[in-house]
Design a protein around this motif. Sequence first.
Motif, PDB file in Angstrom:
ATOM      1  N   MET A  93     -53.479  44.198  29.305  1.00  0.00           N
ATOM      2  CA  MET A  93     -53.563  44.838  27.991  1.00  0.00           C
ATOM      3  C   MET A  93     -53.470  43.806  26.870  1.00  0.00           C
ATOM      4  O   MET A  93     -54.182  43.892  25.861  1.00  0.00           O
ATOM      5  CB  MET A  93     -52.461  45.891  27.847  1.00  0.00           C
ATOM      6  CG  MET A  93     -52.637  47.092  28.754  1.00  0.00           C
ATOM      7  SD  MET A  93     -51.329  48.332  28.544  1.00  0.00           S
ATOM      8  CE  MET A  93     -51.700  48.944  26.905  1.00  0.00           C
ATOM      9  N   VAL A  94     -52.602  42.825  27.059  1.00  0.00           N
ATOM     10  CA  VAL A  94     -52.470  41.771  26.049  1.00  0.00           C
ATOM     11  C   VAL A  94     -53.755  40.959  25.960  1.00  0.00           C
ATOM     12  O   VAL A  94     -54.219  40.614  24.865  1.00  0.00           O
ATOM     13  CB  VAL A  94     -51.272  40.857  26.386  1.00  0.00           C
ATOM     14  CG1 VAL A  94     -51.285  39.617  25.499  1.00  0.00           C
ATOM     15  CG2 VAL A  94     -49.955  41.615  26.196  1.00  0.00           C
ATOM     16  N   VAL A  95     -54.362  40.659  27.109  1.00  0.00           N
ATOM     17  CA  VAL A  95     -55.601  39.880  27.113  1.00  0.00           C
ATOM     18  C   VAL A  95     -56.722  40.656  26.416  1.00  0.00           C
ATOM     19  O   VAL A  95     -57.436  40.110  25.555  1.00  0.00           O
ATOM     20  CB  VAL A  95     -56.021  39.529  28.556  1.00  0.00           C
ATOM     21  CG1 VAL A  95     -57.430  38.944  28.575  1.00  0.00           C
ATOM     22  CG2 VAL A  95     -55.038  38.545  29.166  1.00  0.00           C
ATOM     23  N   HIS A 139     -48.124  52.830  22.195  1.00  0.00           N
ATOM     24  CA  HIS A 139     -47.691  52.192  23.445  1.00  0.00           C
ATOM     25  C   HIS A 139     -46.304  51.581  23.333  1.00  0.00           C
ATOM     26  O   HIS A 139     -45.507  51.673  24.283  1.00  0.00           O
ATOM     27  CB  HIS A 139     -48.705  51.119  23.849  1.00  0.00           C
ATOM     28  CG  HIS A 139     -48.342  50.408  25.106  1.00  0.00           C
ATOM     29  ND1 HIS A 139     -48.356  51.013  26.352  1.00  0.00           N
ATOM     30  CD2 HIS A 139     -47.926  49.125  25.319  1.00  0.00           C
ATOM     31  CE1 HIS A 139     -47.974  50.148  27.271  1.00  0.00           C
ATOM     32  NE2 HIS A 139     -47.706  48.993  26.675  1.00  0.00           N
ATOM     33  N   VAL A 140     -46.000  50.940  22.209  1.00  0.00           N
ATOM     34  CA  VAL A 140     -44.704  50.255  22.089  1.00  0.00           C
ATOM     35  C   VAL A 140     -43.604  51.171  21.568  1.00  0.00           C
ATOM     36  O   VAL A 140     -42.424  50.806  21.634  1.00  0.00           O
ATOM     37  CB  VAL A 140     -44.820  49.011  21.172  1.00  0.00           C
ATOM     38  CG1 VAL A 140     -45.870  48.052  21.694  1.00  0.00           C
ATOM     39  CG2 VAL A 140     -45.116  49.410  19.726  1.00  0.00           C
ATOM     40  N   ALA A 183     -54.468  42.151   9.673  1.00  0.00           N
ATOM     41  CA  ALA A 183     -54.546  41.290  10.856  1.00  0.00           C
ATOM     42  C   ALA A 183     -53.160  41.051  11.437  1.00  0.00           C
ATOM     43  O   ALA A 183     -52.983  40.995  12.664  1.00  0.00           O
ATOM     44  CB  ALA A 183     -55.208  39.972  10.488  1.00  0.00           C
ATOM     45  N   ILE A 184     -52.164  40.922  10.560  1.00  0.00           N
ATOM     46  CA  ILE A 184     -50.791  40.693  11.018  1.00  0.00           C
ATOM     47  C   ILE A 184     -50.314  41.858  11.884  1.00  0.00           C
ATOM     48  O   ILE A 184     -49.612  41.649  12.889  1.00  0.00           O
ATOM     49  CB  ILE A 184     -49.852  40.488   9.811  1.00  0.00           C
ATOM     50  CG1 ILE A 184     -50.120  39.122   9.158  1.00  0.00           C
ATOM     51  CG2 ILE A 184     -48.387  40.594  10.232  1.00  0.00           C
ATOM     52  CD1 ILE A 184     -49.355  38.896   7.876  1.00  0.00           C
ATOM     53  N   GLN A 185     -50.703  43.077  11.533  1.00  0.00           N
ATOM     54  CA  GLN A 185     -50.259  44.242  12.298  1.00  0.00           C
ATOM     55  C   GLN A 185     -50.699  44.131  13.756  1.00  0.00           C
ATOM     56  O   GLN A 185     -49.911  44.357  14.674  1.00  0.00           O
ATOM     57  CB  GLN A 185     -50.813  45.544  11.685  1.00  0.00           C
ATOM     58  CG  GLN A 185     -50.608  45.710  10.203  1.00  0.00           C
ATOM     59  CD  GLN A 185     -49.166  45.533   9.775  1.00  0.00           C
ATOM     60  OE1 GLN A 185     -48.251  46.123  10.376  1.00  0.00           O
ATOM     61  NE2 GLN A 185     -48.948  44.724   8.752  1.00  0.00           N
ATOM     62  N   THR A 190     -49.247  43.184  19.303  1.00  0.00           N
ATOM     63  CA  THR A 190     -49.599  42.569  20.589  1.00  0.00           C
ATOM     64  C   THR A 190     -48.421  41.774  21.143  1.00  0.00           C
ATOM     65  O   THR A 190     -48.129  41.818  22.347  1.00  0.00           O
ATOM     66  CB  THR A 190     -50.822  41.654  20.429  1.00  0.00           C
ATOM     67  OG1 THR A 190     -51.928  42.419  19.923  1.00  0.00           O
ATOM     68  CG2 THR A 190     -51.226  41.045  21.765  1.00  0.00           C
ATOM     69  N   VAL A 191     -47.742  41.045  20.267  1.00  0.00           N
ATOM     70  CA  VAL A 191     -46.551  40.299  20.677  1.00  0.00           C
ATOM     71  C   VAL A 191     -45.475  41.261  21.178  1.00  0.00           C
ATOM     72  O   VAL A 191     -44.824  41.012  22.207  1.00  0.00           O
ATOM     73  CB  VAL A 191     -46.021  39.459  19.502  1.00  0.00           C
ATOM     74  CG1 VAL A 191     -44.650  38.866  19.840  1.00  0.00           C
ATOM     75  CG2 VAL A 191     -47.003  38.346  19.157  1.00  0.00           C
TER      76      VAL A 191
END
Length: 272
Positions: A93-95, A139-140, A183-185, A190-191
Motif C-alpha cells: 500500500m505504501v509503494v 485506513h489510518v 501534497a503534505i497531506q 503515507t508515513v
Amino acid sequence: MSTVRTGPVIGLLVQIGVLAVLAQTVGLGPAGWAAGLAYGVALCALLSRGMSRSGAHDLSPADQVTLSRAILVGGVTALAADSFSRPAPVTLMVVLTSVALVLDAVDGYTARRTGTSSELGARFDMEIDSFLVLVLCLHVAPSVGGWVLAIGAMRYVFVAASWVLGWMRGSLPPRYWRKVVAAIQGVVLTVAMGGALPGPLTTVVLVASLALLIESFGRDVVWLWTTRHVRRALAHDAAEDRRPAVVHGTADGLPWPEQRTVAVARSGIARV
C-alpha cells in the motif's frame, strides 16, 4: 447519440486487471473487490461524463498520466477496504501510494511541456488527490483516532458548503502554498500508514498537517467572503454587456495573472 470514450473504458479494464493481480498475489476479499470495482466503474462513468461536457474525445498525455495514477489509487482503495476484515499488506500500500504521489508531479509537468493544460485535467487531478487522501484517512483512523477523518473530509465539506452558500462559488486565484499543503497531506498520511514514526510523533505530525489544511482552506474562505461583492458586480456587468463573465481564464470575472482556471472544488493540487 452519446459517444463512447475509449480512455475511461480502457482505464476500467486496467483497473480490473490490477485487482486481479492483487487477488493473486496478496489476496483480495469480497470487500476489496467490491470497493475496487465500484471505484473503477465510478471513475469510468465520471471521467466519461467530464470528457463529454468538455468536448474532449481523447485523453491528453497529462490526463493519461493522471488516469494511471487513478488506477493505482483504485488498488489502494481495494486494499484499504479489505484491511477492515484482514491484515493489510502495508508495504504494498505504501509503494502504490508513493508512486501515485510521484505521478502527481509528473502529470502537471507533462501538461506544461505538451501545452495540454485544461480545466478537465485540473479537475480530474484534484478529484484523484482528494479521494486518495480520504482513503488514507479511513485506513489510518482505527490506529490514530477518528479525528484524522477531518483531513479527508475537509475538501468535501468545502464543496458542500459552496452548494449552499452562493458567495463560496467562483474561481480561486492560483496559490502555490495551497498545492504544497495538499501534497503534505498525502506524504504525512503515507508515513502514518507505513508506521515509520513512533505513535505519539505520528499523532503530532498529523495534527500539524491538519492545522496547515485548516489554514489553507480558511484563507480561501476568507478570500471568497471578502471579494463576494466585487465578484457579484463583475458577473452582473458582464451579463449586461452580453459577454461571458470570463477574464483571463477565470469563471467569475476576476483578472488573475495566471491564464488557467482553478475550480472552487479543489484539493489544492492542480495542474497550474
